[in-house]
Every structure is written in structure tokens, then in C-alpha cells.
Design an enzyme around this catalytic site. Structure first.
Site, PDB file in Angstrom:
ATOM      1  N   LYS A   1      -8.912   3.804   1.989  1.00 49.05           N
ATOM      2  CA  LYS A   1      -8.384   4.406   0.903  1.00 49.05           C
ATOM      3  C   LYS A   1      -8.408   3.364  -0.130  1.00 49.05           C
ATOM      4  CE  LYS A   1      -4.458   5.499  -1.940  1.00 49.05           C
ATOM      5  NZ  LYS A   1      -3.101   5.728  -2.083  1.00 49.05           N
TER       6      LYS A   1
ATOM      7  N   ASN B   1       3.611   9.683  -0.162  1.00 50.64           N
ATOM      8  CA  ASN B   1       4.419   8.265   0.581  1.00 50.64           C
ATOM      9  C   ASN B   1       5.633   8.477  -0.003  1.00 50.64           C
ATOM     10  OD1 ASN B   1       5.606   6.074   1.536  1.00 50.64           O
ATOM     11  ND2 ASN B   1       3.890   4.638   0.790  1.00 50.64           N
ATOM     12  N   THR B   2       5.757   8.279  -1.416  1.00 46.06           N
ATOM     13  CA  THR B   2       7.354   7.856  -2.061  1.00 46.06           C
ATOM     14  C   THR B   2       8.078   9.388  -1.781  1.00 46.06           C
ATOM     15  OG1 THR B   2       6.394   6.332  -3.536  1.00 46.06           O
ATOM     16  CG2 THR B   2       8.434   7.444  -4.079  1.00 46.06           C
TER      17      THR B   2
ATOM     18  N   GLY C   1       4.109   7.298  -7.404  1.00 47.76           N
ATOM     19  CA  GLY C   1       5.383   7.369  -7.283  1.00 47.76           C
ATOM     20  C   GLY C   1       6.332   7.957  -8.264  1.00 47.76           C
TER      21      GLY C   1
ATOM     22  N   ALA D   1      -1.271  11.277  -4.844  1.00 46.92           N
ATOM     23  CA  ALA D   1      -0.084  10.657  -5.728  1.00 46.92           C
ATOM     24  C   ALA D   1       0.467  11.532  -6.945  1.00 46.92           C
ATOM     25  CB  ALA D   1      -0.600   9.486  -6.599  1.00 46.92           C
ATOM     26  N   GLY D   2       1.875  11.501  -7.120  1.00 48.97           N
ATOM     27  CA  GLY D   2       2.305  12.485  -8.029  1.00 48.97           C
ATOM     28  C   GLY D   2       3.293  13.302  -7.191  1.00 48.97           C
TER      29      GLY D   2
END
Lengths: 260, 66
Positions: free
Chosen positions: A99, A208-209, A160, A186-187
Site C-alpha cells: 500500500k 482501520n480507524t 482517520g 480512508a474516510g
């Protein structure tokens, strides 16, 4: 479930959800959440070992025989740093599926498009399977594909941030612009965000977050698994068009009359 | 000799190889990689790559990230 698989570097993946390994309350909680997510690809960062003795390893909890590892180049601000990080990852035995992040600004963590393109070209030439984290820009996505990217990973919103898919129209345009898989990276903040990405026709979602930062990461991982599957199925099923006025669901004929 | 390992100065016996350094620091070999003065050291060359005064060494492994 009737669906095609996600193919990356000649490998078949049944799950279209890719999850990270950062920011979990504990390794044990992370292991359970990854299990619940059904993901087969797991992102990892490449960082200095703590010395002496190295301590506990992440890979004691994420079995590399079971999961495909996706090392990232998070924290790299130049193409050179990102490329060297990928070389380190490969030498560490983490594989050649990467990545690629080349960050341009520490506050937004938005990508540096020029560095990203350069690093993609170098790594693809070196035999890496490059998944670049990019802006939601169809022109850039096409350039990355031409540079040898195996997939493009546009952001839905800043890393995040949990703001969801801020520009679904651009994601649509990216899907039209490239032939390689499109993975929103992301997002995502909650399950509906993941479903929206998949309903647009994306090939996968990376997060992830949204999972690790939830009050109950294992429950959220389950929700994300279902959301990605639901969104994908809705896309495959073909949604109805949007209309301003009502269209009756029940027949207009045969309505009994009650007038005397 | 003084070298820098993961950003910290460290006193090491002269003539140490990368292999010797990893043993000295009790670092696991599996899923670990080493860069010596910005260049990745190949695993096969750990035993023959000598560390010199002033070298900058990075020893990395996978950590939690997204």
C-alpha cells in the site's frame, strides 16, 4: 453468496474488506476484530524495532500464513522514502504487495500526487504489486494505472476522519476512468459509509480507524463485513432509479369504491 | 566504535557484522529487515556485511498500521 472475487497480483480474495492493524486497545482485541471482519488482507506499518530485544511482535497475533500482509509506507513524505520502505518490507519477508503512501501534508495527510506517481512507476518496474493511496481524482487515477498500479485506492475523506465518502461522484468517475480495481481507502466512519462505497461499484474498501477506534471494535468489524457484502450485493442487483414523485407499489385498478 | 542504531548512538565492538549486531541486540530474524546507511542489507549478506564507525543502521519490523 453470488459474487465474483477480488483479484490482486494473481491471487483471489473472497472478502472485499481490507483492514488495518493500528490503534487497537490490545493485540488480542485486534486479533478478534480482524477475525470478525472476515478480511483476508491486513495492512501493517514498517517501523523501527524497540531495542534491545524487540519485544512482542504484531505477527504473533496476525498469522502471515493465514492473512495476506499489505505493508504500507505511511509516514513517507518523498517517493525515495516510500520506495526504500517497500524494499525493507520485501526483505523483511512481508511480500511485494504494497500500500503505497506518499504524504504531502501532515495536517490533512493528503497524498503528494507527483511523488506518488514517481514511486508507483519505480516500484511497478521493480516487480511490486502497487496499491497507491490517492486523491479522489479520476485524472490521477488513470495516470497511476498507466504507471503500473495494480489497483487505485482513492480516499473517501481524510485518513482517520470518519467523514465518509465526501465525493461519490468523483469515485464514480474513477470507476469509469480505470480498468484496475478501485478500493476506497480512508474516510470510512461507520457501516453505511462502507456500503455506499460498494454500492457505487468499488471493488473493495480499506479501513482501520473506523473499526479500531469504535467503542467495540469486534462488533464494528462485524458491521463492516456485513456492510461491504450488502453494498456489493446492492450494486450487483442494480438499484432503481431516483424519482422526485411517488410511483404506487399497489395496482391502481381494482380499488373498491366506498361512495354511496 | 560508535554507530547509530534506530536513531540512537550505540557503542559496539569493532568488526561486528550485521548478523553479529542482531544477535548482540537479541533481535528476531523473522520478519525483520536492516538498512545500513540507507541501503537495504540482503539477508544473505548479514554475515559478511561489516559495520563501521559512524554507520547509520535501521532495524525494522511490522507494526500496527492502516
Amino acid at each position: 453468496m453470488y459474487d465474483t472475487s477480488l483479484w490482486l497480483s494473481g491471487k483471489e480474495f473472497k472478502s472485499r474488506l481490507i483492514v488495518g492493524t493500528g490503534k487497537y486497545p490490545s493485540f488480542e482485541n485486534m486479533r478478534e476484530a480482524i477475525e470478525a471482519s472476515g478480511s483476508e488482507i491486513v495492512t501493517v506499518a514498517v517501523r523501527r524495532v524497540s531495542l534491545p530485544g524487540q519485544g512482542e511482535s504484531l505477527l504473533d497475533y496476525v498469522d502471515p500464513k493465514r492473512y495476506t500482509l499489505l505493508p504500507n509506507t505511511a509516514g513517507c513524505y518523498t517517493a525515495d522514502e516510500a520506495v526504500r520502505t517497500c524494499y525493507l518490507a520485501r526483505e523483511a519477508g512481508l511480500g511485494t504487495l504494497v500500500k503505497l503512501e506518499v504524504i504531502g501534508d501532515s495536517r490533512t495527510l493528503f497524498p503528494d500526487a507527483i511523488g506518488l506517481l514517481e514511486a508507483t512507476r519505480t516500484l511497478a518496474r521493480e516487480g511490486f504489486t502497487v496499491l497507491p493511496y490517492t486523491n479522489d481524482d479520476p485524472v490521477m487515477a488513470k495516470k497511476l494505472e498507466d504507471a503500473g498500479a495494480a489497483a487505485v485506492m482513492p480516499l473517501g475523506a481524510p485518513i482517520g476522519s470518519g467523514l465518509g465518502i465526501r465525493n461519490p461522484y468523483n469515485i464514480k468517475l474513477i470507476l469509469e476512468a480505470v480498468t484496475v480495481p478501485v478500493i476506497v481507502d480512508a474516510g470510512v466512519g461507520t457501516a453505511s459509509d462502507a456500503a455506499i462505497a460498494m454500492e457505487l461499484g468499488c471493488d473493495g474498501v480499506l479501513m482501520n480507524t473506523a473499526i479500531a477506534g469504535a467503542k467495540d471494535p469486534v462488533a464494528m468489524a462485524t458491521a463492516m463485513k456485513l456492510a461491504v457484502e450488502a453494498g456489493r450485493l446492492a450494486f450487483k442487483a442494480g438499484r432503481i432509479g431516483k424519482k422526485l414523485y411517488a410511483t404506487a407499489s399497489s395496482p391502481l385498478e381494482g380499488v373498491p369504491e366506498w361512495t354511496s | 566504535m560508535i554507530v547509530t542504531v534506530n536513531g540512537k548512538p550505540m557503542e559496539l565492538p569493532p568488526g561486528l557484522t550485521v548478523d553479529g549486531l542482531l544477535s548482540h541486540l537479541k533481535v528476531r530474524r523473522e520478519f525483520t529487515a536492516v538498512a545500513l546507511n540507507r541501503e537495504v542489507t540482503l539477508r544473505a549478506e548479514y554475515g559478511t556485511t561489516e559495520i563501521r564507525e559512524g554507520d547509520k543502521i535501521e532495524i525494522v519490523h511490522p507494526m500496527g498500521g492502516g
